[in-house]
Write an enzyme that holds these catalytic residues in place. Structure first.
Site, PDB file in Angstrom:
ATOM      1  N   LYS A 257       0.922  -1.078   0.067  1.00  0.00           N
ATOM      2  CA  LYS A 257       0.055  -0.080  -0.022  1.00  0.00           C
ATOM      3  C   LYS A 257       0.788   1.169  -0.021  1.00  0.00           C
ATOM      4  O   LYS A 257       1.652   1.446   1.020  1.00  0.00           O
ATOM      5  CB  LYS A 257      -0.874  -0.065   1.277  1.00  0.00           C
ATOM      6  CG  LYS A 257      -1.788   1.242   1.467  1.00  0.00           C
ATOM      7  CD  LYS A 257      -2.433   1.224   2.687  1.00  0.00           C
ATOM      8  CE  LYS A 257      -2.886   2.677   2.929  1.00  0.00           C
ATOM      9  NZ  LYS A 257      -3.577   3.024   4.285  1.00  0.00           N
TER      10      LYS A 257
ATOM     11  N   GLY B 255      -8.253   8.942   9.361  1.00  0.00           N
ATOM     12  CA  GLY B 255      -8.577   8.912  10.831  1.00  0.00           C
ATOM     13  C   GLY B 255      -9.583  10.125  11.141  1.00  0.00           C
ATOM     14  O   GLY B 255      -9.899  10.054  12.421  1.00  0.00           O
TER      15      GLY B 255
ATOM     16  N   ALA C  98      -9.473   5.462   3.852  1.00  0.00           N
ATOM     17  CA  ALA C  98      -9.498   6.627   4.684  1.00  0.00           C
ATOM     18  C   ALA C  98     -10.875   7.338   4.651  1.00  0.00           C
ATOM     19  O   ALA C  98     -11.373   7.648   3.855  1.00  0.00           O
ATOM     20  CB  ALA C  98      -8.427   7.522   4.279  1.00  0.00           C
ATOM     21  N   GLY C  99     -11.273   7.771   5.872  1.00  0.00           N
ATOM     22  CA  GLY C  99     -12.592   8.753   6.074  1.00  0.00           C
ATOM     23  C   GLY C  99     -13.867   7.963   6.510  1.00  0.00           C
ATOM     24  O   GLY C  99     -14.343   8.585   7.130  1.00  0.00           O
TER      25      GLY C  99
ATOM     26  N   ASN D 139      -9.286   1.659   9.461  1.00  0.00           N
ATOM     27  CA  ASN D 139      -8.542   1.260  10.751  1.00  0.00           C
ATOM     28  C   ASN D 139      -9.138   1.808  11.960  1.00  0.00           C
ATOM     29  O   ASN D 139      -9.962   1.202  12.638  1.00  0.00           O
ATOM     30  CB  ASN D 139      -7.023   1.579  10.728  1.00  0.00           C
ATOM     31  CG  ASN D 139      -6.084   1.147  11.769  1.00  0.00           C
ATOM     32  OD1 ASN D 139      -5.113   0.813  11.439  1.00  0.00           O
ATOM     33  ND2 ASN D 139      -6.934   1.054  12.908  1.00  0.00           N
ATOM     34  N   SER D 140      -9.271   3.212  11.955  1.00  0.00           N
ATOM     35  CA  SER D 140      -9.665   3.724  13.263  1.00  0.00           C
ATOM     36  C   SER D 140     -11.088   3.730  13.612  1.00  0.00           C
ATOM     37  O   SER D 140     -11.544   3.603  14.592  1.00  0.00           O
ATOM     38  CB  SER D 140      -9.512   5.399  13.151  1.00  0.00           C
ATOM     39  OG  SER D 140      -8.096   5.721  12.526  1.00  0.00           O
TER      40      SER D 140
END
EC number: 2.8.1.10
Lengths: 260, 67
Positions: A102, A163, A189-190, A211-212
Protein backbone atom coordinates in the site's frame (compact mmCIF):
# COMPACT_ATOMS: atom_id res chain seq x y z
CA UNK A 1 -22.57 -13.77 -3.64
CA UNK A 2 -19.96 -16.44 -2.98
CA UNK A 3 -18.88 -16.23 -6.63
CA UNK A 4 -18.49 -12.44 -6.38
CA UNK A 5 -14.79 -12.21 -5.73
CA UNK A 6 -12.38 -9.29 -5.68
CA UNK A 7 -9.34 -9.49 -7.95
CA UNK A 8 -6.40 -7.28 -7.03
CA UNK A 9 -3.48 -7.82 -9.38
CA UNK A 10 -2.70 -11.53 -9.21
CA UNK A 11 -4.50 -11.91 -5.87
CA UNK A 12 -8.09 -12.92 -5.30
CA UNK A 13 -10.32 -12.32 -2.28
CA UNK A 14 -13.77 -13.08 -0.93
CA UNK A 15 -13.88 -10.18 1.53
CA UNK A 16 -14.12 -6.58 0.34
CA UNK A 17 -13.28 -5.12 3.72
CA UNK A 18 -9.61 -4.39 4.36
CA UNK A 19 -8.47 -3.44 7.82
CA UNK A 20 -5.51 -1.84 9.54
CA UNK A 21 -3.80 -3.02 12.70
CA UNK A 22 -3.03 0.34 14.33
CA UNK A 23 -4.46 1.95 17.47
CA UNK A 24 -5.76 -1.16 19.22
CA UNK A 25 -5.35 -1.54 22.99
CA UNK A 26 -3.25 -4.67 22.61
CA UNK A 27 -2.48 -7.49 20.24
CA UNK A 28 -5.32 -9.59 21.60
CA UNK A 29 -7.87 -6.94 20.70
CA UNK A 30 -6.19 -6.55 17.29
CA UNK A 31 -6.55 -10.27 16.62
CA UNK A 32 -10.19 -10.49 17.77
CA UNK A 33 -11.26 -7.42 15.80
CA UNK A 34 -9.58 -8.61 12.63
CA UNK A 35 -11.15 -12.04 12.96
CA UNK A 36 -14.58 -10.45 13.45
CA UNK A 37 -14.11 -8.22 10.39
CA UNK A 38 -13.64 -11.21 8.10
CA UNK A 39 -10.91 -9.22 6.32
CA UNK A 40 -8.32 -11.08 4.29
CA UNK A 41 -6.11 -8.08 3.49
CA UNK A 42 -4.58 -6.60 6.63
CA UNK A 43 -2.32 -3.56 6.62
CA UNK A 44 0.80 -3.15 8.76
CA UNK A 45 3.42 -0.43 9.15
CA UNK A 46 7.20 -0.87 9.15
CA UNK A 47 9.27 0.59 11.95
CA UNK A 48 12.64 0.15 13.61
CA UNK A 49 12.83 -2.68 16.12
CA UNK A 50 13.44 -1.70 19.72
CA UNK A 51 16.99 -2.70 20.47
CA UNK A 52 17.16 -4.36 23.86
CA UNK A 53 13.48 -5.29 24.00
CA UNK A 54 12.32 -8.47 25.67
CA UNK A 55 12.92 -11.17 23.05
CA UNK A 56 9.83 -13.06 24.21
CA UNK A 57 7.48 -10.14 23.62
CA UNK A 58 4.97 -11.22 20.96
CA UNK A 59 5.10 -9.34 17.71
CA UNK A 60 2.30 -8.35 15.36
CA UNK A 61 3.09 -10.97 12.72
CA UNK A 62 2.90 -13.72 15.37
CA UNK A 63 -0.73 -12.72 15.90
CA UNK A 64 -1.64 -11.69 12.34
CA UNK A 65 0.22 -14.39 10.52
CA UNK A 66 1.22 -14.00 6.87
CA UNK A 67 0.15 -17.63 6.37
CA UNK A 68 -3.44 -16.75 7.23
CA UNK A 69 -3.75 -13.14 6.02
CA UNK A 70 -2.58 -11.22 2.99
CA UNK A 71 -0.31 -8.71 4.69
CA UNK A 72 -0.35 -5.28 3.10
CA UNK A 73 2.61 -3.22 4.29
CA UNK A 74 2.04 0.51 4.10
CA UNK A 75 4.37 3.47 3.68
CA UNK A 76 2.67 5.64 6.30
CA UNK A 77 4.58 8.78 7.26
CA UNK A 78 6.76 8.66 4.18
CA UNK A 79 6.86 12.15 2.69
CA UNK A 80 8.99 11.45 -0.37
CA UNK A 81 9.01 8.89 -3.16
CA UNK A 82 12.47 7.70 -2.06
CA UNK A 83 11.35 6.99 1.50
CA UNK A 84 8.29 5.13 0.27
CA UNK A 85 10.27 3.01 -2.19
CA UNK A 86 12.85 2.15 0.48
CA UNK A 87 10.07 1.14 2.89
CA UNK A 88 8.42 -1.09 0.29
CA UNK A 89 11.69 -2.84 -0.49
CA UNK A 90 12.29 -3.51 3.20
CA UNK A 91 8.72 -4.80 3.50
CA UNK A 92 9.26 -7.19 0.61
CA UNK A 93 12.38 -8.51 2.30
CA UNK A 94 10.56 -8.78 5.64
CA UNK A 95 7.70 -10.74 4.05
CA UNK A 96 9.87 -13.12 2.01
CA UNK A 97 9.25 -11.55 -1.39
CA UNK A 98 5.56 -10.68 -0.94
CA UNK A 99 5.00 -8.04 -3.61
CA UNK A 100 1.70 -6.36 -2.67
CA UNK A 101 2.13 -2.95 -1.03
CA UNK A 102 0.00 0.00 0.00
CA UNK A 103 1.72 3.11 -1.28
CA UNK A 104 0.90 6.28 0.59
CA UNK A 105 3.07 9.36 0.40
CA UNK A 106 1.84 12.09 2.69
CA UNK A 107 2.06 15.77 1.91
CA UNK A 108 0.92 17.47 5.04
CA UNK A 109 0.85 16.64 8.77
CA UNK A 110 -2.42 18.36 9.48
CA UNK A 111 -4.68 16.93 6.80
CA UNK A 112 -2.59 13.82 6.04
CA UNK A 113 -3.50 14.46 2.43
CA UNK A 114 -1.39 12.61 -0.11
CA UNK A 115 1.49 14.25 -1.95
CA UNK A 116 0.30 13.27 -5.39
CA UNK A 117 3.44 14.11 -7.36
CA UNK A 118 5.64 12.05 -5.03
CA UNK A 119 3.03 9.28 -5.10
CA UNK A 120 3.22 9.16 -8.91
CA UNK A 121 7.02 9.03 -8.83
CA UNK A 122 7.06 6.27 -6.22
CA UNK A 123 4.43 4.24 -8.07
CA UNK A 124 6.48 4.35 -11.25
CA UNK A 125 9.63 3.10 -9.51
CA UNK A 126 7.81 0.40 -7.56
CA UNK A 127 5.97 -0.96 -10.61
CA UNK A 128 9.25 -1.14 -12.55
CA UNK A 129 10.72 -2.98 -9.58
CA UNK A 130 8.02 -5.65 -9.78
CA UNK A 131 5.69 -4.55 -6.99
CA UNK A 132 1.93 -4.79 -7.15
CA UNK A 133 0.92 -1.35 -5.95
CA UNK A 134 -2.32 -0.46 -4.20
CA UNK A 135 -2.16 3.29 -4.08
CA UNK A 136 -3.71 5.75 -1.63
CA UNK A 137 -4.55 9.00 -3.36
CA UNK A 138 -6.85 12.01 -3.40
CA UNK A 139 -10.34 11.72 -4.89
CA UNK A 140 -9.20 13.39 -8.12
CA UNK A 141 -10.56 11.37 -11.06
CA UNK A 142 -7.72 12.36 -13.41
CA UNK A 143 -5.00 11.31 -10.98
CA UNK A 144 -6.86 8.08 -10.24
CA UNK A 145 -6.96 7.31 -13.96
CA UNK A 146 -3.28 8.11 -14.36
CA UNK A 147 -2.30 5.80 -11.51
CA UNK A 148 -4.36 3.04 -13.12
CA UNK A 149 -2.71 3.60 -16.50
CA UNK A 150 0.73 3.45 -14.89
CA UNK A 151 -0.08 -0.06 -13.73
CA UNK A 152 -1.24 0.26 -10.12
CA UNK A 153 -3.33 -2.83 -9.27
CA UNK A 154 -5.83 -0.86 -7.16
CA UNK A 155 -6.54 2.83 -6.74
CA UNK A 156 -7.59 3.89 -3.26
CA UNK A 157 -9.06 7.39 -3.05
CA UNK A 158 -9.75 8.91 0.34
CA UNK A 159 -13.33 9.45 1.44
CA UNK A 160 -12.16 12.04 3.98
CA UNK A 161 -8.84 12.68 5.78
CA UNK A 162 -7.14 9.67 7.38
CA UNK A 163 -8.51 8.97 10.84
CA UNK A 164 -11.19 11.69 10.60
CA UNK A 165 -14.24 9.45 10.46
CA UNK A 166 -16.05 12.09 8.39
CA UNK A 167 -17.40 9.63 5.85
CA UNK A 168 -17.52 9.94 2.06
CA UNK A 169 -17.39 13.71 1.69
CA UNK A 170 -17.49 13.79 -2.08
CA UNK A 171 -19.47 10.84 -3.42
CA UNK A 172 -19.68 12.59 -6.78
CA UNK A 173 -15.90 12.38 -7.24
CA UNK A 174 -15.85 8.74 -6.16
CA UNK A 175 -18.56 8.07 -8.74
CA UNK A 176 -16.50 9.84 -11.45
CA UNK A 177 -13.47 7.73 -10.54
CA UNK A 178 -15.59 4.57 -10.73
CA UNK A 179 -17.05 5.50 -14.10
CA UNK A 180 -13.71 5.14 -15.87
CA UNK A 181 -11.95 2.56 -13.72
CA UNK A 182 -10.60 -0.76 -14.95
CA UNK A 183 -8.87 -1.68 -11.68
CA UNK A 184 -10.49 -2.03 -8.26
CA UNK A 185 -11.38 1.27 -6.59
CA UNK A 186 -11.16 1.01 -2.83
CA UNK A 187 -12.13 3.82 -0.49
CA UNK A 188 -9.19 4.18 1.86
CA UNK A 189 -9.55 6.61 4.75
CA UNK A 190 -12.43 8.62 6.09
CA UNK A 191 -14.99 5.96 6.95
CA UNK A 192 -16.42 6.52 10.43
CA UNK A 193 -19.59 4.45 10.60
CA UNK A 194 -20.97 1.29 9.04
CA UNK A 195 -23.32 3.41 6.92
CA UNK A 196 -20.27 5.24 5.47
CA UNK A 197 -18.88 1.89 4.36
CA UNK A 198 -22.23 0.93 2.87
CA UNK A 199 -22.41 4.24 0.96
CA UNK A 200 -18.99 3.54 -0.57
CA UNK A 201 -20.05 0.07 -1.64
CA UNK A 202 -23.43 1.22 -2.97
CA UNK A 203 -21.58 3.72 -5.16
CA UNK A 204 -19.90 0.71 -6.74
CA UNK A 205 -16.54 0.74 -4.99
CA UNK A 206 -14.80 -2.61 -5.03
CA UNK A 207 -13.83 -2.45 -1.37
CA UNK A 208 -13.23 -0.32 1.69
CA UNK A 209 -10.08 -0.03 3.77
CA UNK A 210 -10.33 1.23 7.34
CA UNK A 211 -8.53 1.26 10.66
CA UNK A 212 -9.66 3.95 13.11
CA UNK A 213 -13.39 3.38 12.56
CA UNK A 214 -12.94 -0.06 14.13
CA UNK A 215 -10.01 0.48 16.49
CA UNK A 216 -11.43 3.67 18.01
CA UNK A 217 -14.96 2.36 18.49
CA UNK A 218 -16.04 1.79 22.10
CA UNK A 219 -16.23 -1.90 21.28
CA UNK A 220 -13.84 -2.58 18.41
CA UNK A 221 -14.74 -6.25 17.98
CA UNK A 222 -18.44 -5.49 17.67
CA UNK A 223 -17.72 -2.63 15.26
CA UNK A 224 -15.55 -4.93 13.16
CA UNK A 225 -18.51 -7.25 12.75
CA UNK A 226 -20.77 -4.27 11.94
CA UNK A 227 -18.34 -3.13 9.24
CA UNK A 228 -18.25 -6.62 7.74
CA UNK A 229 -22.05 -6.62 7.47
CA UNK A 230 -22.10 -3.03 6.17
CA UNK A 231 -19.67 -3.79 3.35
CA UNK A 232 -21.56 -6.95 2.43
CA UNK A 233 -24.89 -5.09 2.48
CA UNK A 234 -23.56 -2.26 0.33
CA UNK A 235 -22.08 -4.68 -2.17
CA UNK A 236 -25.29 -6.71 -2.44
CA UNK A 237 -27.28 -3.49 -2.79
CA UNK A 238 -25.01 -2.29 -5.57
CA UNK A 239 -25.28 -5.58 -7.45
CA UNK A 240 -29.05 -5.68 -6.96
CA UNK A 241 -29.44 -2.19 -8.49
CA UNK A 242 -31.45 0.40 -6.64
CA UNK A 243 -35.03 1.39 -7.47
CA UNK A 244 -35.55 4.64 -9.35
CA UNK A 245 -35.95 7.56 -6.97
CA UNK A 246 -39.10 9.69 -7.31
CA UNK A 247 -40.06 13.12 -6.08
CA UNK A 248 -43.59 12.17 -4.98
CA UNK A 249 -45.19 9.21 -3.28
CA UNK A 250 -45.94 6.03 -5.20
CA UNK A 251 -48.21 3.61 -3.41
CA UNK A 252 -47.14 0.01 -3.09
CA UNK A 253 -50.70 -1.27 -2.48
CA UNK A 254 -53.24 -1.31 -5.35
CA UNK A 255 -56.05 1.21 -5.43
CA UNK A 256 -58.51 -1.26 -6.95
CA UNK A 257 -60.71 -3.58 -4.89
CA UNK A 258 -61.11 -1.21 -1.95
CA UNK A 259 -64.14 -1.92 0.25
CA UNK A 260 -66.95 0.70 0.19
CA UNK B 1 34.82 -4.72 19.92
CA UNK B 2 33.23 -2.96 16.97
CA UNK B 3 31.15 0.20 16.92
CA UNK B 4 28.00 0.35 14.84
CA UNK B 5 25.00 2.60 14.48
CA UNK B 6 21.91 0.42 14.86
CA UNK B 7 18.55 2.10 14.25
CA UNK B 8 20.18 5.46 14.79
CA UNK B 9 21.75 4.51 18.15
CA UNK B 10 25.46 3.93 18.77
CA UNK B 11 25.96 0.26 19.63
CA UNK B 12 29.14 -1.58 20.65
CA UNK B 13 29.22 -5.30 20.12
CA UNK B 14 31.89 -7.69 21.32
CA UNK B 15 32.10 -9.85 18.29
CA UNK B 16 29.81 -10.05 15.30
CA UNK B 17 31.38 -11.46 12.20
CA UNK B 18 28.21 -11.31 10.19
CA UNK B 19 24.59 -10.12 10.20
CA UNK B 20 23.26 -13.39 11.63
CA UNK B 21 25.60 -13.09 14.61
CA UNK B 22 24.69 -9.43 15.09
CA UNK B 23 20.97 -10.30 15.22
CA UNK B 24 21.75 -13.05 17.71
CA UNK B 25 23.72 -10.63 19.90
CA UNK B 26 20.77 -8.22 19.82
CA UNK B 27 18.29 -11.02 20.69
CA UNK B 28 16.56 -10.58 17.36
CA UNK B 29 17.64 -13.79 15.65
CA UNK B 30 14.24 -15.47 16.06
CA UNK B 31 12.30 -12.39 15.07
CA UNK B 32 10.82 -11.53 11.70
CA UNK B 33 12.94 -8.52 10.75
CA UNK B 34 14.47 -6.98 7.66
CA UNK B 35 18.00 -5.62 7.69
CA UNK B 36 19.68 -2.80 5.80
CA UNK B 37 23.38 -1.99 6.06
CA UNK B 38 24.48 1.39 4.76
CA UNK B 39 21.15 1.67 2.90
CA UNK B 40 21.53 -1.72 1.16
CA UNK B 41 19.02 -4.45 1.99
CA UNK B 42 20.71 -7.64 3.14
CA UNK B 43 18.49 -10.58 2.15
CA UNK B 44 17.87 -13.09 4.94
CA UNK B 45 19.70 -15.79 2.98
CA UNK B 46 22.84 -13.63 3.06
CA UNK B 47 22.81 -12.88 6.79
CA UNK B 48 25.35 -15.61 7.61
CA UNK B 49 27.74 -14.50 4.90
CA UNK B 50 27.50 -10.69 5.07
CA UNK B 51 30.25 -9.12 7.16
CA UNK B 52 29.50 -6.39 9.68
CA UNK B 53 32.20 -3.72 9.74
CA UNK B 54 33.24 -0.93 12.08
CA UNK B 55 31.11 2.16 11.45
CA UNK B 56 28.31 0.38 9.58
CA UNK B 57 24.89 2.00 9.74
CA UNK B 58 22.46 -0.82 10.38
CA UNK B 59 18.69 -0.58 10.18
CA UNK B 60 16.57 -3.41 11.55
CA UNK B 61 12.84 -3.11 10.95
CA UNK B 62 9.75 -5.11 11.84
CA UNK B 63 6.01 -4.93 11.21
CA UNK B 64 3.88 -3.04 13.72
CA UNK B 65 0.27 -1.91 13.81
CA UNK B 66 -0.70 0.55 11.11
CA UNK B 67 -3.54 1.47 8.80
Amino acid sequence: MSSDRLNVGTYNFQSRLMVGTGKYRDLDETRLAIEASGAEIVTVALRRTNIGQNPNEPSLLDVISPERYCILPNTAFCYTADEAVRTCRLARELLDGHDLVKLEVLGDDKTLYPNVTETLAAAETLIKDGFQVMVYTSDDPLIAKRLEEMGCVAVMPLGAPIGSGLGIRNPHNIALILENAKVPIIVDAGVGTPSDATVAMELGCDGVLMNSAIAHADQPVLMAEAMKLAVEAGRAGYLAGRMPAATYGRASSPRSGLID
Amino acid sequence: MIRLTVNGEPVRVQQANNVAELLSTLNLHEKRVAVEINSEIIPRSEHPTTRVREGDRVEIVRAIGGG
